[in-house]
Design a protein around this motif. Structure first.
Motif, PDB file in Angstrom:
ATOM      1  N   ILE A 131      -1.380   3.650  16.338  1.00 41.01           N
ATOM      2  CA  ILE A 131      -1.909   2.492  16.415  1.00 41.01           C
ATOM      3  C   ILE A 131      -2.994   2.558  17.596  1.00 41.01           C
ATOM      4  O   ILE A 131      -4.316   1.869  17.329  1.00 41.01           O
ATOM      5  CB  ILE A 131      -0.863   1.636  17.478  1.00 41.01           C
ATOM      6  N   ALA A 132      -3.317   3.267  18.560  1.00 38.06           N
ATOM      7  CA  ALA A 132      -4.104   3.803  19.263  1.00 38.06           C
ATOM      8  C   ALA A 132      -5.381   4.259  18.669  1.00 38.06           C
ATOM      9  O   ALA A 132      -6.568   3.702  18.983  1.00 38.06           O
ATOM     10  CB  ALA A 132      -3.924   4.846  20.328  1.00 38.06           C
ATOM     11  N   ALA A 165      -1.150   3.420   8.561  1.00 36.27           N
ATOM     12  CA  ALA A 165      -0.649   2.686   9.850  1.00 36.27           C
ATOM     13  C   ALA A 165      -1.279   1.173   9.692  1.00 36.27           C
ATOM     14  O   ALA A 165      -0.398   0.443   9.960  1.00 36.27           O
ATOM     15  CB  ALA A 165      -1.181   3.619  11.113  1.00 36.27           C
ATOM     16  N   PRO A 166      -2.278   0.952   9.516  1.00 33.39           N
ATOM     17  CA  PRO A 166      -2.823  -0.697   9.408  1.00 33.39           C
ATOM     18  C   PRO A 166      -1.950  -1.351   8.395  1.00 33.39           C
ATOM     19  O   PRO A 166      -1.542  -2.298   8.853  1.00 33.39           O
ATOM     20  CB  PRO A 166      -4.103  -0.528   8.911  1.00 33.39           C
ATOM     21  N   GLU A 240      -4.470  -9.990  12.206  1.00 35.85           N
ATOM     22  CA  GLU A 240      -5.828 -10.077  11.788  1.00 35.85           C
ATOM     23  C   GLU A 240      -6.594  -8.608  11.855  1.00 35.85           C
ATOM     24  O   GLU A 240      -7.177  -8.056  11.015  1.00 35.85           O
ATOM     25  CB  GLU A 240      -6.672 -11.037  12.438  1.00 35.85           C
ATOM     26  N   ARG A 241      -6.248  -7.893  12.917  1.00 33.83           N
ATOM     27  CA  ARG A 241      -7.082  -6.845  13.336  1.00 33.83           C
ATOM     28  C   ARG A 241      -6.562  -5.488  12.229  1.00 33.83           C
ATOM     29  O   ARG A 241      -7.261  -4.785  11.982  1.00 33.83           O
ATOM     30  CB  ARG A 241      -6.690  -6.324  14.739  1.00 33.83           C
ATOM     31  N   ALA A 242      -5.001  -5.576  12.019  1.00 35.94           N
ATOM     32  CA  ALA A 242      -4.591  -4.603  11.132  1.00 35.94           C
ATOM     33  C   ALA A 242      -5.190  -4.716   9.491  1.00 35.94           C
ATOM     34  O   ALA A 242      -5.505  -3.674   9.018  1.00 35.94           O
ATOM     35  CB  ALA A 242      -3.004  -4.600  11.362  1.00 35.94           C
ATOM     36  N   ALA A 243      -5.188  -5.803   9.329  1.00 36.00           N
ATOM     37  CA  ALA A 243      -5.737  -6.343   8.024  1.00 36.00           C
ATOM     38  C   ALA A 243      -7.300  -5.864   7.948  1.00 36.00           C
ATOM     39  O   ALA A 243      -7.895  -5.417   7.029  1.00 36.00           O
ATOM     40  CB  ALA A 243      -5.694  -7.892   7.876  1.00 36.00           C
TER      41      ALA A 243
END
Length: 376
Positions: A131-132, A165-166, A240-243
């Motif tokens: 994630i980091a 990961a995303p 939204e960030r992961a996408a």
């Protein structure tokens, strides 16, 4: 720090117009060195470049004479042609920057950082480094200073988990399980965000909180409740960030580079990694076969070579040198067979062969030379 023979280096190089280059591969294949060389090559080609390693060994920073830069900051590399910054992933710093960006205000961000569940997560829970790293890559991609970004990833199995990961984070946040957990806590659909510490909770909520407590190793329901409030507030932004990162990894401006060594195990593993990347829909630029030995230049063999060497050194030493040369010939032939097998397996995928560096290699001059081979 001279290079070994580069006769086998392929003429085909990497495209210079990509913005994000991601290197993946097994441990011990020189992937970090390739990342450093690629960063130097891009900088030498006129691109303002950032190189980020998520390799815990931090070998990239040592190769670039930045051994002390381990706090997550990017440091400009001195003594290279062009403008190059390098840094190592620092999990706590990357997550704190993410918290500060997503928190509604400074007070909320401070509360998150002080939360004991959050502190335990950043202390080493599985998946937190991914994630980091995703957060750091997203931040670099948004930084208009950098025209090129090179991301050095962990060894192959972990690297592919990181690259996926995303999607996994997005699917987790969108999943029915997390929705039920937040709904049970009264956070998913409530217009206000009540504090669980000040409200009576039902049996289902208590059970879910206890399960979550065991999963994180914490038995502090109050801290878990606060952490759930944090998740509830930031859930939409995190999705939204992961996408966005998921899309970034698949855009034409991004390319993936598999690094391996020229032995049958290494090349077959590289072929499997390349196949997995393509199945994930991630753009594959090519495979770098690192540490390739060229065939010795000497034509004589066996006793003839020993006699020739014996004119300059003692006979015993001449025999050992001749034996070493035969070993190098056999090694180079075996490497060539492994490379040909890889080329046949990955028909149409560009291969770039890099020469073996001498034992004391890895300085900026040698790395810049390798960078020239990668990009020519």
């Amino acid at each position: 720090m001279a290079l070994a023979s580069s006769d086998q280096a392929r003429r085909r190089g990497l495209p210079k117009e990509k913005r994000i280059y991601v290197t993946v591969g097994a441990g011990g294949v020189g992937k970090t060195t390739v990342s450093a060389a690629l960063g130097l090559g891009l900088a030498q080609a006129g691109h303002t470049t950032a190189v980020l390693t998520v390799d815990p060994a931090r070998r990239l920073l040592q190769a670039l004479n930045l051994g002390g830069a381990t706090g997550g900051e990017l440091v400009e590399v001195e003594g290279c042609a062009g403008r190059l910054w390098a840094g190592a992933l620092h999990v706590e710093s990357a997550l704190e920057r993410l918290v500060e960006e997503l928190a509604p205000d400074g007070r909320a961000a401070k509360a998150v950082k002080a939360n004991r569940v959050y502190r335990q997560l950043i202390a080493g829970e599985g998946g937190v480094e991914e994630i980091a790293a995703v957060a750091q890559l997203y931040a670099l991609a948004r930084d208009s200073r950098f025209e090129a970004i090179v991301l050095d990833t962990p060894p192959a199995a972990n690297a592919l988990e990181f690259l996926d990961a995303p999607r996994r984070l997005r699917e987790f946040l969108e999943s029915r399980a997390i929705g039920l957990l937040l709904a049970a806590a009264g956070l998913e659909s409530a217009k206000r965000q009540p504090s669980l510490r000040s409200r009576a909770v039902g049996a289902t909520t208590t059970l879910l909180l206890r399960v979550f407590a065991r999963a994180t190793g914490s038995q502090l329901v109050g801290d878990l409740a606060s952490f759930l409030e944090i998740v509830a507030r930031a859930r939409g932004q995190l999705i939204e960030r992961a996408a966005a990162v998921e899309q970034l990894l698949r855009e034409p401006q991004t390319g993936f580079l598999v690094v391996c060594v020229p032995d049958p195990v290494g090349t077959r593993e590289a072929a499997a990694v390349a196949d997995r990347l393509q199945r994930l829909g991630l753009p594959l630029l090519g495979v770098v076969v690192n540490r390739v030995h060229g065939q010795p230049a000497a034509k004589e063999r066996g006793a003839e070579l020993s006699r020739r060497l014996g004119k300059a050194v003692a006979a015993s030493l001449a025999n050992r040198l001749a034996a070493n040369l035969e070993y190098l010939r056999a090694l180079a032939s075996g490497e060539q067979r492994a490379i040909e097998e890889l080329e046949a397996t990955l028909a149409g995928t560009p291969l770039i062969l890099l020469p073996e560096l001498e034992e004391d290699g890895g300085g900026l001059g040698a790395l810049q030379e390798l960078g020239g081979v990668l990009l020519r």
